[in-house]
Design an enzyme around this catalytic site. Structure first.
Site, PDB file in Angstrom:
ATOM      1  N   HIS A  73       1.019  -1.157   0.056  1.00 42.91           N
ATOM      2  CA  HIS A  73       0.007  -0.140   0.168  1.00 42.91           C
ATOM      3  C   HIS A  73       0.807   1.368  -0.042  1.00 42.91           C
ATOM      4  CE1 HIS A  73      -2.823   3.155   1.238  1.00 42.91           C
ATOM      5  NE2 HIS A  73      -3.776   2.389   0.910  1.00 42.91           N
TER       6      HIS A  73
ATOM      7  N   GLU B 261      -4.310   2.130  -7.028  1.00 45.08           N
ATOM      8  CA  GLU B 261      -4.466   3.322  -5.876  1.00 45.08           C
ATOM      9  C   GLU B 261      -3.458   4.520  -6.088  1.00 45.08           C
ATOM     10  OE1 GLU B 261      -4.939   2.225  -2.027  1.00 45.08           O
ATOM     11  OE2 GLU B 261      -6.459   0.556  -2.640  1.00 45.08           O
TER      12      GLU B 261
HETATM   13  P1  PGA Z   1      -9.446   6.126   1.370  1.00 43.97           P
HETATM   14  O1  PGA Z   1      -8.360   4.952   1.375  1.00 43.97           O
HETATM   15  O2  PGA Z   1     -10.505   5.502   0.602  1.00 43.97           O
HETATM   16  O3  PGA Z   1      -9.411   6.316   2.564  1.00 43.97           O
HETATM   17  O4  PGA Z   1      -9.068   7.192   0.501  1.00 43.97           O
HETATM   18  C1  PGA Z   1      -8.337   4.085   0.179  1.00 43.97           C
HETATM   19  C2  PGA Z   1      -7.024   3.174   0.272  1.00 43.97           C
HETATM   20  O5  PGA Z   1      -5.910   3.699   0.763  1.00 43.97           O
HETATM   21  O6  PGA Z   1      -7.145   2.134  -0.047  1.00 43.97           O
END
Ligand code: PGA
Length: 246
Positions: free
Chosen positions: A94, A161
């Protein structure tokens, strides 16, 4: 395969809070039978997921894992440990871990391999740190995917992401943009010659109930990965029910 709709609670939900959360969520999504739902909790709350979600249509998993199976790594948690708690999924790479711990593409690939060795599916996060042109983004994705395509593609989910779309104060990336980025990822996977076209590609970054439908209508978007907005189980349930036409 059905769409994947999941959430990571990040560093939220103590064991007690997770119990209340899952008890609220489970009946709200019990009717969802055409999608795969999942919840990724902090290590300390995964046992609660096993307790509360067993026999339900919601799968559970971890948000990270150490690349080695055991040994002198104080404070770390290994793949067999989370596999033993019934995890189906392990998230790796991530943006927040790459940012806070300097995780490299090599380390992320080693973590994917660890999760897969123990029969779990790795959800590997990719995405650009800064918004650029589509060509620039494709180059970043290509580099991040280089090691990942050598892993077992049958036990891999790619989460696109973009860092600029994640977290408080951000907005979800526009659906057309997401569609193009996912197409670039799909092309990269297909180029391996392996059956890469089957790897689900999900989108994460400020997804809420209002963004879901337009994102899921993009041809290469196979699901949604929800962060902060899913901390309210009613909102996650609403997203899980997003109607889709495609
Ligand atoms: P968020 O996080 O929806 O709070 O922007 C998404 C993620 O990091 O998967």
């Amino acid at each position: 395969m059905g769409l994947l709709i999941g959430t990571s609670s990040k560093m939220n939900l103590t064991s007690s809070e997770a119990a209340a959360y899952l008890d609220a969520l489970r009946p709200m999504v019990a009717d969802v039978d055409d999608r795969i739902l999942f919840v990724l909790l902090p290590f300390t709350s995964i046992w609660v997921a096993r307790d509360r979600l067993a026999g339900s249509n919601v799968r559970w998993g971890a948000q990270d894992v150490h690349p080695e199976d055991a040994g002198a790594h104080t404070g770390d948690v290994s793949a067999p440990m989370v596999a033993d708690l019934g995890c189906t999924y392990v998230e790796v790479g991530h943006h927040e871990r790459r940012r806070d711990y300097g995780e490299t593409d090599e380390l992320v690939a080693a973590k994917v391999a660890a999760a897969q060795r123990w029969g779990m599916t790795a959800i590997a996060c990719v995405g650009e740190a800064r918004r650029g042109t589509l060509d620039e983004v494709a180059e970043v994705l290509d580099k991040q995917l280089r090691r990942l395509v050598e892993c077992d593609l049958a036990r891999l989910v790619i989460a696109y992401e973009p860092a600029w779309a994640i977290g408080v104060g951000s907005q979800a990336a526009p659906p057309e943009w997401v569609g193009k980025a996912h197409a670039a990822i799909r092309e990269r996977l297909a180029a391996t010659g392996a059956p890469g076209s089957d790897v689900p590609i999900i989108y994460g970054g400020s997804v809420g109930p209002n963004e879901g439908a337009a994102l899921l209508e993009q041809p290469d978007v196979d699901g949604l990965f929800v962060g902060r907005q899913a901390l309210d189980p009613r909102v996650f349930a609403a997203i899980a029910h997003t109607p889709v036409q495609r």
